[in-house]
Design a protein around this motif. Structure first.
Motif, PDB file in Angstrom:
ATOM      1  N   VAL A   1      15.953 -92.617 -15.905  1.00 61.72           N
ATOM      2  CA  VAL A   1      15.589 -93.760 -15.068  1.00 61.72           C
ATOM      3  C   VAL A   1      15.959 -93.501 -13.613  1.00 61.72           C
ATOM      4  O   VAL A   1      15.160 -93.754 -12.692  1.00 61.72           O
ATOM      5  CB  VAL A   1      16.286 -95.042 -15.586  1.00 61.72           C
ATOM      6  N   ALA A   2      17.142 -92.976 -13.375  1.00 60.78           N
ATOM      7  CA  ALA A   2      17.594 -92.716 -12.007  1.00 60.78           C
ATOM      8  C   ALA A   2      16.708 -91.692 -11.310  1.00 60.78           C
ATOM      9  O   ALA A   2      16.372 -91.846 -10.123  1.00 60.78           O
ATOM     10  CB  ALA A   2      19.045 -92.237 -12.024  1.00 60.78           C
ATOM     11  N   ARG A   3      16.306 -90.659 -12.024  1.00 56.19           N
ATOM     12  CA  ARG A   3      15.480 -89.627 -11.401  1.00 56.19           C
ATOM     13  C   ARG A   3      14.102 -90.171 -11.037  1.00 56.19           C
ATOM     14  O   ARG A   3      13.551 -89.849  -9.986  1.00 56.19           O
ATOM     15  CB  ARG A   3      15.352 -88.415 -12.325  1.00 56.19           C
TER      16      ARG A   3
ATOM     17  N   GLU B   1       8.930 -96.644 -11.119  1.00 57.35           N
ATOM     18  CA  GLU B   1       9.596 -97.640 -11.957  1.00 57.35           C
ATOM     19  C   GLU B   1       9.690 -97.101 -13.372  1.00 57.35           C
ATOM     20  O   GLU B   1       8.765 -96.430 -13.855  1.00 57.35           O
ATOM     21  CB  GLU B   1       8.826 -98.956 -11.971  1.00 57.35           C
ATOM     22  N   ALA B   2      10.776 -97.386 -14.039  1.00 59.55           N
ATOM     23  CA  ALA B   2      10.982 -96.924 -15.409  1.00 59.55           C
ATOM     24  C   ALA B   2      11.339 -98.110 -16.290  1.00 59.55           C
ATOM     25  O   ALA B   2      12.267 -98.858 -15.984  1.00 59.55           O
ATOM     26  CB  ALA B   2      12.095 -95.873 -15.462  1.00 59.55           C
ATOM     27  N   PHE B   3      10.598 -98.285 -17.376  1.00 58.59           N
ATOM     28  CA  PHE B   3      10.824 -99.396 -18.294  1.00 58.59           C
ATOM     29  C   PHE B   3      11.245 -98.830 -19.649  1.00 58.59           C
ATOM     30  O   PHE B   3      10.498 -98.079 -20.280  1.00 58.59           O
ATOM     31  CB  PHE B   3       9.555-100.240 -18.447  1.00 58.59           C
ATOM     32  N   VAL B   4      12.438 -99.179 -20.067  1.00 60.54           N
ATOM     33  CA  VAL B   4      13.013 -98.627 -21.297  1.00 60.54           C
ATOM     34  C   VAL B   4      12.657 -99.525 -22.477  1.00 60.54           C
ATOM     35  O   VAL B   4      12.902-100.733 -22.462  1.00 60.54           O
ATOM     36  CB  VAL B   4      14.549 -98.503 -21.178  1.00 60.54           C
TER      37      VAL B   4
ATOM     38  N   VAL C   1       4.733 -91.362 -20.208  1.00 60.88           N
ATOM     39  CA  VAL C   1       5.736 -91.839 -21.146  1.00 60.88           C
ATOM     40  C   VAL C   1       6.718 -90.719 -21.442  1.00 60.88           C
ATOM     41  O   VAL C   1       6.320 -89.584 -21.717  1.00 60.88           O
ATOM     42  CB  VAL C   1       5.084 -92.315 -22.471  1.00 60.88           C
ATOM     43  N   VAL C   2       8.012 -91.037 -21.367  1.00 60.96           N
ATOM     44  CA  VAL C   2       9.070 -90.104 -21.735  1.00 60.96           C
ATOM     45  C   VAL C   2       9.598 -90.522 -23.096  1.00 60.96           C
ATOM     46  O   VAL C   2      10.055 -91.657 -23.270  1.00 60.96           O
ATOM     47  CB  VAL C   2      10.207 -90.102 -20.703  1.00 60.96           C
ATOM     48  N   VAL C   3       9.513 -89.623 -24.066  1.00 61.03           N
ATOM     49  CA  VAL C   3      10.011 -89.894 -25.415  1.00 61.03           C
ATOM     50  C   VAL C   3      11.396 -89.277 -25.536  1.00 61.03           C
ATOM     51  O   VAL C   3      11.568 -88.062 -25.388  1.00 61.03           O
ATOM     52  CB  VAL C   3       9.070 -89.297 -26.483  1.00 61.03           C
TER      53      VAL C   3
ATOM     54  N   GLY D   1      13.213 -98.724 -29.738  1.00 62.37           N
ATOM     55  CA  GLY D   1      12.708 -99.006 -31.060  1.00 62.37           C
ATOM     56  C   GLY D   1      13.782 -98.805 -32.111  1.00 62.37           C
ATOM     57  O   GLY D   1      14.943 -98.525 -31.797  1.00 62.37           O
ATOM     58  N   MET D   2      13.387 -98.950 -33.378  1.00 65.43           N
ATOM     59  CA  MET D   2      14.335 -98.794 -34.471  1.00 65.43           C
ATOM     60  C   MET D   2      14.844 -97.359 -34.566  1.00 65.43           C
ATOM     61  O   MET D   2      15.996 -97.113 -34.908  1.00 65.43           O
ATOM     62  CB  MET D   2      13.664 -99.178 -35.795  1.00 65.43           C
ATOM     63  N   VAL D   3      13.971 -96.370 -34.255  1.00 61.36           N
ATOM     64  CA  VAL D   3      14.328 -94.964 -34.408  1.00 61.36           C
ATOM     65  C   VAL D   3      14.402 -94.246 -33.077  1.00 61.36           C
ATOM     66  O   VAL D   3      15.297 -93.459 -32.831  1.00 61.36           O
ATOM     67  CB  VAL D   3      13.316 -94.247 -35.335  1.00 61.36           C
ATOM     68  N   ARG D   4      13.433 -94.543 -32.194  1.00 64.86           N
ATOM     69  CA  ARG D   4      13.367 -93.796 -30.959  1.00 64.86           C
ATOM     70  C   ARG D   4      13.327 -94.727 -29.752  1.00 64.86           C
ATOM     71  O   ARG D   4      12.994 -95.909 -29.879  1.00 64.86           O
ATOM     72  CB  ARG D   4      12.149 -92.882 -30.944  1.00 64.86           C
ATOM     73  N   THR D   5      13.645 -94.183 -28.615  1.00 67.93           N
ATOM     74  CA  THR D   5      13.554 -94.897 -27.348  1.00 67.93           C
ATOM     75  C   THR D   5      12.521 -94.194 -26.479  1.00 67.93           C
ATOM     76  O   THR D   5      12.508 -92.961 -26.396  1.00 67.93           O
ATOM     77  CB  THR D   5      14.912 -94.916 -26.626  1.00 67.93           C
ATOM     78  N   ILE D   6      11.655 -94.975 -25.857  1.00 70.60           N
ATOM     79  CA  ILE D   6      10.698 -94.398 -24.932  1.00 70.60           C
ATOM     80  C   ILE D   6      10.871 -95.049 -23.578  1.00 70.60           C
ATOM     81  O   ILE D   6      11.330 -96.192 -23.463  1.00 70.60           O
ATOM     82  CB  ILE D   6       9.252 -94.557 -25.430  1.00 70.60           C
ATOM     83  N   VAL D   7      10.523 -94.304 -22.537  1.00 71.80           N
ATOM     84  CA  VAL D   7      10.626 -94.797 -21.165  1.00 71.80           C
ATOM     85  C   VAL D   7       9.245 -94.711 -20.549  1.00 71.80           C
ATOM     86  O   VAL D   7       8.685 -93.611 -20.390  1.00 71.80           O
ATOM     87  CB  VAL D   7      11.634 -93.968 -20.343  1.00 71.80           C
ATOM     88  N   GLY D   8       8.652 -95.867 -20.233  1.00 68.07           N
ATOM     89  CA  GLY D   8       7.346 -95.905 -19.589  1.00 68.07           C
ATOM     90  C   GLY D   8       7.493 -95.809 -18.084  1.00 68.07           C
ATOM     91  O   GLY D   8       8.308 -96.518 -17.480  1.00 68.07           O
TER      92      GLY D   8
END
Length: 348
Positions: A18-20, A27-30, A2-4, A33-40
């Motif tokens: 995501v591109a990298r 695969e990257a799933f964005v 997970v990328v926070v 959230g209300m405060v932060r975005t995470i990329v699985g």
């Protein structure tokens, strides 16, 4: 993995991550959230380690998590989440600071029946209207719902009462049309393992209410929620609605212990459906009290103006004295435990 992303991360920063990842076959799933975005990230973990993602602009941290439900886990988000339902200016919170009542007819039958049930829900302190337009039933001969016509009725009742609508979707192909009318999409107990449906509601851009399967373990339930989160939607509310055991005195066995267990593992809100757990109206209020006491973030109950003629689950629908008792519990018990009733915030 997970990328926070940091709160200041831009869309360009997220796109760069995501591109990298995709450049090495991952695969990257964005998930925003209300405060932060995470990329699985899904793919070869070893190849991700060589990307030096921590050095990219906008990246706050990178975690390798072996947990099968990493996006909904408290390992990477220690604070419990609040999910907001409804349009801007009329949003209803479901989360750790409030207690939310969701109420309405199990099935939409007629405009008048649904409107009366909506008004009953409103009088009891509900801030969200539940109602089934698509009804997956055990018997193919049972009432299966009104479909799109039922969605239109729910939209009309929302206009009349001001209550945002929670309704079920049972087929991935119906997600677009249900999303057009609903404020929150419900995945029912029989659909918890329909992974195509879970992915579809995850991509729909609406909050999701995920009911626990009748024979699902807590881990299986959370992994189902992970399917939704992986498609970019962290606005998921879990619903304990009773599991199948050897006991036949009730429709299901309400697993009251699951609420604190799940809250310790996941940051997602957890509500309880005592109506479907009990299958009997005389048990709905006692089980609702128990849900409040154990720390549930809300309850969802069936109400119906004429339960004896209901086309679906009439024996568990509340009215009269039972509904008044529920309204009193929802008003008085949450404050005793340091929580506010959502109705007091929404109608302030």
């Amino acid at each position: 993995m997970v990328v926070v992303m940091s709160p200041e991360a831009t869309d360009e920063d997220i796109a760069r991550v995501v591109a990298r990842v995709e450049a090495v076959g991952g695969e990257a799933f964005v998930s925003r959230g209300m405060v932060r975005t995470i990329v699985g990230l899904v793919g070869d973990i070893a190849s991700f380690h060589h990307l030096n993602l921590r050095t990219l602009p906008g990246v706050a941290d990178v975690h390798r998590i072996s947990d099968p439900h990493q996006l909904v886990s408290r390992q990477h988000d220690p604070d419990r989440s609040t999910v907001w339902v409804g349009p801007a200016g009329a949003r209803v919170p479901i989360g750790p600071d409030t207690f939310t009542l969701v109420a309405g007819p199990c099935a939409v039958e007629t405009p008048q029946q649904t409107l009366e049930a909506g008004r009953m829900a409103l009088s009891a302190g509900a801030t969200l209207l539940r109602g089934g337009a698509f009804k997956p039933r055990t018997s193919p001969h049972a009432f299966q719902g009104l479909g799109v016509e039922g969605l239109k009725i729910l939209a009309d009742v929302r206009e009349a009462t001001g209550l945002p609508v929670v309704t079920g979707v049972v087929d991935a192909r119906d997600v677009p049309v249900v999303s057009e009318y609903a404020d929150m999409l419900q995945v029912g107990t029989r659909s918890m393992t329909d992974f195509g449906l879970l992915q579809a509601v995850g991509e729909a851009g609406k909050p999701v209410l995920l009911k626990r399967g009748m024979t699902a373990t807590v881990e299986e339930w959370l992994t189902a929620a992970e399917y939704i989160a992986q498609r970019g939607n962290l606005d998921v509310v879990l619903c304990e609605r009773g599991i199948r055991t050897f006991e036949t005195a009730t429709h299901g066995t309400l697993d009251i212990s699951a609420i604190p267990v799940v809250q310790g593992i996941s940051h997602l809100p957890v509500i309880v459906d005592p109506s479907h757990a009990a299958g009997r109206k005389d048990l709905v209020v006692p089980l609702s009290r128990a849900a409040i006491a154990v720390g549930a973030d809300g309850v969802m109950v069936d109400v119906h103006p004429q339960p004896e003629t209901a086309l679906c689950d009439g024996p568990q629908a509340l009215l009269g004295s039972e509904l008044r008792a529920l309204a009193q519990a929802v008003r008085t018990l949450p404050p005793a435990l340091g929580r506010k009733a959502a109705v007091d915030l929404v109608r302030a």
